[in-house]
Design an enzyme around this catalytic site. Structure first.
Site, PDB file in Angstrom:
ATOM      1  N   LYS A 114       1.115  -1.039  -0.481  1.00  0.00           N
ATOM      2  CA  LYS A 114       0.073  -0.103   0.185  1.00  0.00           C
ATOM      3  C   LYS A 114       1.035   1.326   0.350  1.00  0.00           C
ATOM      4  O   LYS A 114       1.008   1.797  -0.718  1.00  0.00           O
ATOM      5  CB  LYS A 114      -0.427   0.345   1.286  1.00  0.00           C
ATOM      6  CG  LYS A 114      -2.302  -0.984   1.167  1.00  0.00           C
ATOM      7  CD  LYS A 114      -3.235  -0.061   1.984  1.00  0.00           C
ATOM      8  CE  LYS A 114      -4.459  -1.208   1.732  1.00  0.00           C
ATOM      9  NZ  LYS A 114      -5.080  -1.667   2.987  1.00  0.00           N
ATOM     10  N   LYS A 198      -5.447  -8.700  -6.645  1.00  0.00           N
ATOM     11  CA  LYS A 198      -6.263  -9.359  -6.177  1.00  0.00           C
ATOM     12  C   LYS A 198      -7.517  -8.485  -6.011  1.00  0.00           C
ATOM     13  O   LYS A 198      -6.859  -7.291  -6.583  1.00  0.00           O
ATOM     14  CB  LYS A 198      -6.048  -8.946  -4.352  1.00  0.00           C
ATOM     15  CG  LYS A 198      -6.655  -9.069  -3.369  1.00  0.00           C
ATOM     16  CD  LYS A 198      -5.769  -8.860  -1.806  1.00  0.00           C
ATOM     17  CE  LYS A 198      -6.590  -7.005  -1.478  1.00  0.00           C
ATOM     18  NZ  LYS A 198      -6.061  -6.669  -0.646  1.00  0.00           N
ATOM     19  N   LYS A 201     -10.649  -2.822  -3.951  1.00  0.00           N
ATOM     20  CA  LYS A 201     -12.136  -1.474  -3.707  1.00  0.00           C
ATOM     21  C   LYS A 201     -10.928  -0.738  -4.119  1.00  0.00           C
ATOM     22  O   LYS A 201     -11.600   0.493  -5.225  1.00  0.00           O
ATOM     23  CB  LYS A 201     -11.609  -0.951  -2.517  1.00  0.00           C
ATOM     24  CG  LYS A 201     -12.841  -1.582  -1.296  1.00  0.00           C
ATOM     25  CD  LYS A 201     -12.987  -1.257  -0.045  1.00  0.00           C
ATOM     26  CE  LYS A 201     -13.339  -2.303   0.649  1.00  0.00           C
ATOM     27  NZ  LYS A 201     -13.549  -2.036   1.859  1.00  0.00           N
TER      28      LYS A 201
HETATM   29  P1  AMP Z   1     -10.917  -4.898   3.284  1.00  0.00           P
HETATM   30  O1  AMP Z   1     -12.167  -4.156   2.379  1.00  0.00           O
HETATM   31  O2  AMP Z   1      -9.690  -5.089   3.077  1.00  0.00           O
HETATM   32  O3  AMP Z   1     -11.605  -4.199   5.030  1.00  0.00           O
HETATM   33  O4  AMP Z   1     -11.986  -6.454   3.892  1.00  0.00           O
HETATM   34  C1  AMP Z   1     -12.336  -7.064   4.220  1.00  0.00           C
HETATM   35  C2  AMP Z   1     -12.183  -8.414   4.486  1.00  0.00           C
HETATM   36  O5  AMP Z   1     -12.228  -9.213   2.691  1.00  0.00           O
HETATM   37  C3  AMP Z   1     -10.709  -9.058   4.637  1.00  0.00           C
HETATM   38  O6  AMP Z   1     -11.540 -10.180   5.663  1.00  0.00           O
HETATM   39  C4  AMP Z   1     -10.601  -9.248   3.888  1.00  0.00           C
HETATM   40  O7  AMP Z   1      -9.699 -10.232   4.264  1.00  0.00           O
HETATM   41  C5  AMP Z   1     -11.531  -9.368   2.941  1.00  0.00           C
HETATM   42  N1  AMP Z   1     -10.891  -9.410   1.252  1.00  0.00           N
HETATM   43  C6  AMP Z   1     -10.965  -8.161   0.755  1.00  0.00           C
HETATM   44  N2  AMP Z   1     -10.413  -8.242  -0.937  1.00  0.00           N
HETATM   45  C7  AMP Z   1     -10.788  -9.574  -0.795  1.00  0.00           C
HETATM   46  C8  AMP Z   1     -10.329 -10.969  -1.919  1.00  0.00           C
HETATM   47  N3  AMP Z   1      -9.453 -10.011  -3.152  1.00  0.00           N
HETATM   48  N4  AMP Z   1     -10.426 -11.600  -2.147  1.00  0.00           N
HETATM   49  C9  AMP Z   1     -11.246 -12.217  -1.093  1.00  0.00           C
HETATM   50  N5  AMP Z   1     -11.273 -11.594   0.168  1.00  0.00           N
HETATM   51  C10 AMP Z   1     -10.458 -10.094  -0.189  1.00  0.00           C
END
Ligand code: AMP
Ligand code: TRP
Length: 333
Positions: A114, A198, A201
């Protein structure tokens, strides 16, 4: 054994299929298991570790709350709240930052990704972000933390912090060392445009992800444009190592149906991609469109969402204020 679940999602907009299949879908399953208490947190303090727009934050918090509910998290069964409304999280993060070691944080790959090339310009918050995450978890004595694969390293750090705290302050078992709950299969959903990246967002291309607020036409268009390769759909014995996009799309299909990858391979072996993509679009529309509609409906009643968060934070405050008081006592304050 009684299970205590804690997990968090950042309210940074664009919640997507990766968040759903990697994390939120699992939250719902856990919520409905017996002898399980769940706390799901909209981690708004984590969302300010990178540049954010203050005018959008409040609505992003509501949107993430609405997404939890639309996916099946029931505020009557689980605690849903936002991190910034419970002060123990910030306080705990400071205290635990004095227990954590620089060397541990320096190994965190998410920070490196990041922060990019110019890490001198990254915020201190982005660097110490996993310590705040550890405070989130440890304040609730969580036994299990459901997350996607990308959070594995942060959870290992959380375990190290808990153990060091217990050692340093001679309080065996005081901070509970949590177990990560990472799905064996499909715990990392990849971008629709690049099977090695991956789904995220922050990807500038909206075509790289299915957002949980996408409508029917957007879903169809994104799947149509999703990257594949010139070969036909694989045979069962084919390994997919060199075909990451195909593996990802078949993984999404399987995960949505809760079925094995092999079963999906069997279903489409040797067929044309267009046939598989049509079926995948239909399935996504069946599973994601109701969520998308429900998010939009819930967002029309901001007061209702704010009330859910308020009620959740009162419950979260009760639990975490007791824990932080004990932490401070152990430290000699
Ligand atoms: P975040 O949006 O970074 O707060 O992530 C929220 C949850 O979604 C966390 O448990 C991440 O590990 C999961 N997550 C985010 N992106 C992915 C992805 N591309 N594949 C699987 N899990 C994800
Ligand atoms: N860091 C997690 C992510 O980006 C979000 C998060 C914050 C979290 N606190 C948490 C996840 C506590 C699990 C438990 O995905």
């Amino acid at each position: 054994m009684y299970k205590k679940i804690f997990s968090g999602v950042q309210p940074s907009g664009n919640l997507h299929l990766g968040n759903y299949l990697g994390a939120i879908k699992n939250f719902v399953t856990l919520q409905n298991e017996p002898k399980t208490d769940c706390v799901f947190c909209v981690v708004d303090l984590h969302a300010i570790t990178v540049k954010h727009d203050p005018a959008k934050l409040k609505n992003n918090i509501r949107e993430t709350t609405a997404t939890f509910i639309a996916c099946g998290i029931d505020p009557k069964k689980s605690i849903i709240f936002n991190q910034s409304s419970v002060s123990a999280h910030s306080e705990g993060a400071w205290i635990l930052s004095c227990v954590s070691r620089m060397g541990w944080l320096n190994r965190m790959t998410q920070f490196k990704e990041k922060a990019g090339k110019d890490k001198e310009k990254a915020s201190i918050g982005l660097y110490s972000y996993p310590i705040l995450m550890a405070a989130d978890i440890l304040l609730y004595d969580a036994t299990h933390v459901p997350v996607g694969n990308d959070q594995k390293q942060h959870l290992e750090l959380c375990r190290d912090i808990a153990q060091k705290f217990n050692n340093d302050f001679k309080a065996p078992d005081f901070l509970k060392v949590p177990e990560p709950l990472i799905q064996k299969q499909f715990s990392r959903i990849m971008s629709l445009k690049d099977g090695l990246k991956k789904m995220s967002k922050s990807d500038p291309s909206d075509l790289s992800r299915i957002n949980l607020t996408d409508d029917k036409d957007e879903i169809i268009n994104k799947i149509k444009k999703a990257k594949t390769d010139p070969l036909k759909m694989p045979e069962i014995e084919d390994t997919l190592e060199k075909r990451p996009e195909v593996e990802n799309l078949l993984g999404i299909y399987s995960s949505l149906l809760n079925q094995d990858l092999d079963k999906s391979k069997k279903e489409f072996k040797g067929k044309n991609f267009s046939e598989f993509k049509d079926r995948l679009s239909d399935l996504l529309i069946e599973k994601i469109l109701p969520i998308s509609k429900e998010i939009k409906r819930l967002l029309n009643d901001k007061k209702h969402l704010d009330n859910i968060l308020l009620e959740g934070s009162v419950k979260a405050e009760t639990i975490s204020s007791k824990k932080i008081a004990k932490i401070k006592e152990l430290m000699g304050f």
